[in-house]
Motif scaffolding. Sequence first.
Motif, PDB file in Angstrom:
ATOM      1  N   GLU A  26       0.698  -1.261  -0.048  1.00 59.45           N
ATOM      2  CA  GLU A  26      -0.278   0.100  -0.030  1.00 59.45           C
ATOM      3  C   GLU A  26       0.881   1.383   0.006  1.00 59.45           C
ATOM      4  OE1 GLU A  26      -2.631  -0.095   3.880  1.00 59.45           O
ATOM      5  OE2 GLU A  26      -3.978  -1.961   2.830  1.00 59.45           O
ATOM      6  N   GLY A  27       1.974   1.032   0.578  1.00 66.81           N
ATOM      7  CA  GLY A  27       2.903   2.211   0.605  1.00 66.81           C
ATOM      8  C   GLY A  27       3.561   2.604  -0.557  1.00 66.81           C
ATOM      9  N   ALA A  28       4.030   1.299  -1.334  1.00 65.93           N
ATOM     10  CA  ALA A  28       4.527   1.536  -2.796  1.00 65.93           C
ATOM     11  C   ALA A  28       3.454   2.438  -3.572  1.00 65.93           C
ATOM     12  CB  ALA A  28       4.827   0.180  -2.557  1.00 65.93           C
ATOM     13  N   LEU A  29       1.837   2.351  -3.169  1.00 63.40           N
ATOM     14  CA  LEU A  29       1.492   2.613  -4.978  1.00 63.40           C
ATOM     15  C   LEU A  29       1.144   3.539  -4.061  1.00 63.40           C
ATOM     16  CD1 LEU A  29      -0.985  -1.240  -4.771  1.00 63.40           C
ATOM     17  CD2 LEU A  29       0.783  -0.032  -6.451  1.00 63.40           C
ATOM     18  N   ALA A  30       0.592   4.540  -3.498  1.00 61.47           N
ATOM     19  CA  ALA A  30       0.326   5.441  -2.439  1.00 61.47           C
ATOM     20  C   ALA A  30       2.053   6.243  -3.195  1.00 61.47           C
ATOM     21  CB  ALA A  30       0.389   5.508  -0.706  1.00 61.47           C
ATOM     22  N   VAL A 121       1.537  -1.732  -9.641  1.00 59.43           N
ATOM     23  CA  VAL A 121       1.017  -2.763  -9.364  1.00 59.43           C
ATOM     24  C   VAL A 121       1.752  -4.021 -10.038  1.00 59.43           C
ATOM     25  CG1 VAL A 121      -1.518  -4.201  -9.606  1.00 59.43           C
ATOM     26  CG2 VAL A 121      -1.379  -1.837  -9.181  1.00 59.43           C
ATOM     27  N   ARG A 122       2.015  -3.447 -11.637  1.00 59.96           N
ATOM     28  CA  ARG A 122       2.802  -4.964 -11.998  1.00 59.96           C
ATOM     29  C   ARG A 122       4.210  -5.073 -11.879  1.00 59.96           C
ATOM     30  NH1 ARG A 122       0.965  -7.495 -15.986  1.00 59.96           N
ATOM     31  NH2 ARG A 122      -0.588  -6.375 -18.046  1.00 59.96           N
ATOM     32  N   ARG A 123       4.959  -4.046 -11.250  1.00 59.46           N
ATOM     33  CA  ARG A 123       6.084  -4.135 -10.524  1.00 59.46           C
ATOM     34  C   ARG A 123       6.210  -4.650  -9.006  1.00 59.46           C
ATOM     35  NH1 ARG A 123       6.928   0.921 -11.616  1.00 59.46           N
ATOM     36  NH2 ARG A 123       6.539   1.962  -9.844  1.00 59.46           N
ATOM     37  N   HIS A 124       5.531  -3.904  -8.638  1.00 60.75           N
ATOM     38  CA  HIS A 124       5.664  -4.184  -7.206  1.00 60.75           C
ATOM     39  C   HIS A 124       5.044  -6.123  -6.356  1.00 60.75           C
ATOM     40  CE1 HIS A 124       7.258  -0.809  -5.925  1.00 60.75           C
ATOM     41  NE2 HIS A 124       6.439   0.009  -6.896  1.00 60.75           N
ATOM     42  N   PHE A 126       2.482  -8.531  -9.566  1.00 60.70           N
ATOM     43  CA  PHE A 126       2.275  -9.671 -10.033  1.00 60.70           C
ATOM     44  C   PHE A 126       3.552  -9.966 -11.088  1.00 60.70           C
ATOM     45  CE2 PHE A 126      -1.979  -7.642 -10.299  1.00 60.70           C
ATOM     46  CZ  PHE A 126      -2.534  -9.088 -10.632  1.00 60.70           C
ATOM     47  N   ASP A 127       4.703  -9.099 -11.169  1.00 62.41           N
ATOM     48  CA  ASP A 127       5.993  -9.352 -11.671  1.00 62.41           C
ATOM     49  C   ASP A 127       6.724 -10.806 -10.214  1.00 62.41           C
ATOM     50  OD1 ASP A 127       5.930  -7.708 -13.639  1.00 62.41           O
ATOM     51  OD2 ASP A 127       7.068  -6.070 -13.497  1.00 62.41           O
ATOM     52  N   LEU A 128       5.957 -10.703  -9.674  1.00 59.98           N
ATOM     53  CA  LEU A 128       6.549 -11.828  -8.244  1.00 59.98           C
ATOM     54  C   LEU A 128       5.921 -12.640  -8.024  1.00 59.98           C
ATOM     55  CD1 LEU A 128       6.936  -8.402  -6.100  1.00 59.98           C
ATOM     56  CD2 LEU A 128       9.583  -9.485  -7.111  1.00 59.98           C
ATOM     57  N   ILE A 129       5.035 -13.161  -8.899  1.00 61.41           N
ATOM     58  CA  ILE A 129       4.571 -13.865  -9.084  1.00 61.41           C
ATOM     59  C   ILE A 129       4.271 -15.114  -9.825  1.00 61.41           C
ATOM     60  CG2 ILE A 129       2.145 -14.620  -8.524  1.00 61.41           C
ATOM     61  CD1 ILE A 129       1.207 -11.865  -7.608  1.00 61.41           C
ATOM     62  N   GLU A 130       4.500 -15.532  -9.883  1.00 61.65           N
ATOM     63  CA  GLU A 130       5.055 -16.810 -10.863  1.00 61.65           C
ATOM     64  C   GLU A 130       3.135 -17.322 -12.067  1.00 61.65           C
ATOM     65  OE1 GLU A 130       7.966 -18.249 -12.080  1.00 61.65           O
ATOM     66  OE2 GLU A 130       8.660 -17.318 -11.171  1.00 61.65           O
ATOM     67  N   PRO A 131       4.143 -17.565 -12.806  1.00 59.99           N
ATOM     68  CA  PRO A 131       2.422 -17.999 -13.749  1.00 59.99           C
ATOM     69  C   PRO A 131       1.492 -18.989 -13.180  1.00 59.99           C
ATOM     70  CG  PRO A 131       3.824 -17.500 -15.494  1.00 59.99           C
ATOM     71  CD  PRO A 131       4.435 -17.624 -13.996  1.00 59.99           C
ATOM     72  N   ASP A 132       2.299 -19.819 -12.017  1.00 60.52           N
ATOM     73  CA  ASP A 132       1.291 -21.099 -12.494  1.00 60.52           C
ATOM     74  C   ASP A 132       0.805 -20.423 -10.246  1.00 60.52           C
ATOM     75  OD1 ASP A 132       4.483 -21.193 -11.355  1.00 60.52           O
ATOM     76  OD2 ASP A 132       4.061 -23.277 -10.614  1.00 60.52           O
TER      77      ASP A 132
END
Length: 151
Positions: A26-30, A121-124, A126-132
Amino acid sequence: MDPQVTLGERERRTWAAFVTMRRDLEGALARDLARDGLSVSDFEVLARLDQAPGGEMRARDLAAAIGWDKARLSKHVTRMVARGLVERREAAEDGRGQVVVLTTGARQVTAAAVPNHVAAVRRHFFDLIEPDELDVLDRVLTRINARAVEG
C-alpha cells in the motif's frame, strides 16, 4: 494452551509476512500515485467513477462500491471538489441524494495516472508471482474475501 487460540510458528510467520506485505505494498502504491498528484483514496474514487456510465454514480452507491461509509465519502468528495476532480449534483430521478461526477480535469488526470498505476501494480505485485502461482493465489484470495464479507 488451546491450539485454536494460538497460531503455530508457520502460521505466525505467514500472517506476519501478509501484514507486512499489505502495509508495504500500500505504501509503495501510494508513493507511485503521489507522483501523479493523487492519493490512494483519490484513485479509488476516480477509478470507480471512470468505469461508471457517464462518469457518475450516486454517492451511496459509490461509498458501497469502495467500502466506505457515507461520512468518509462525503469528506473525501468535498476535498476532491475543492481540487476540481469531481462535482456534486442532486440525483435527477428523485431529487434526493447526490451524484458524484468526474470533471474533465479528472478525466485527464485519470488518463495519465492509470498507466502509471498499472505499471506500479505489475512491478510491485504481478512481476513477483510465477504464472502457476497466480491461479492458486487467485483461488486463495477469493476464498478469503468471501469469508470476510460473510462476517
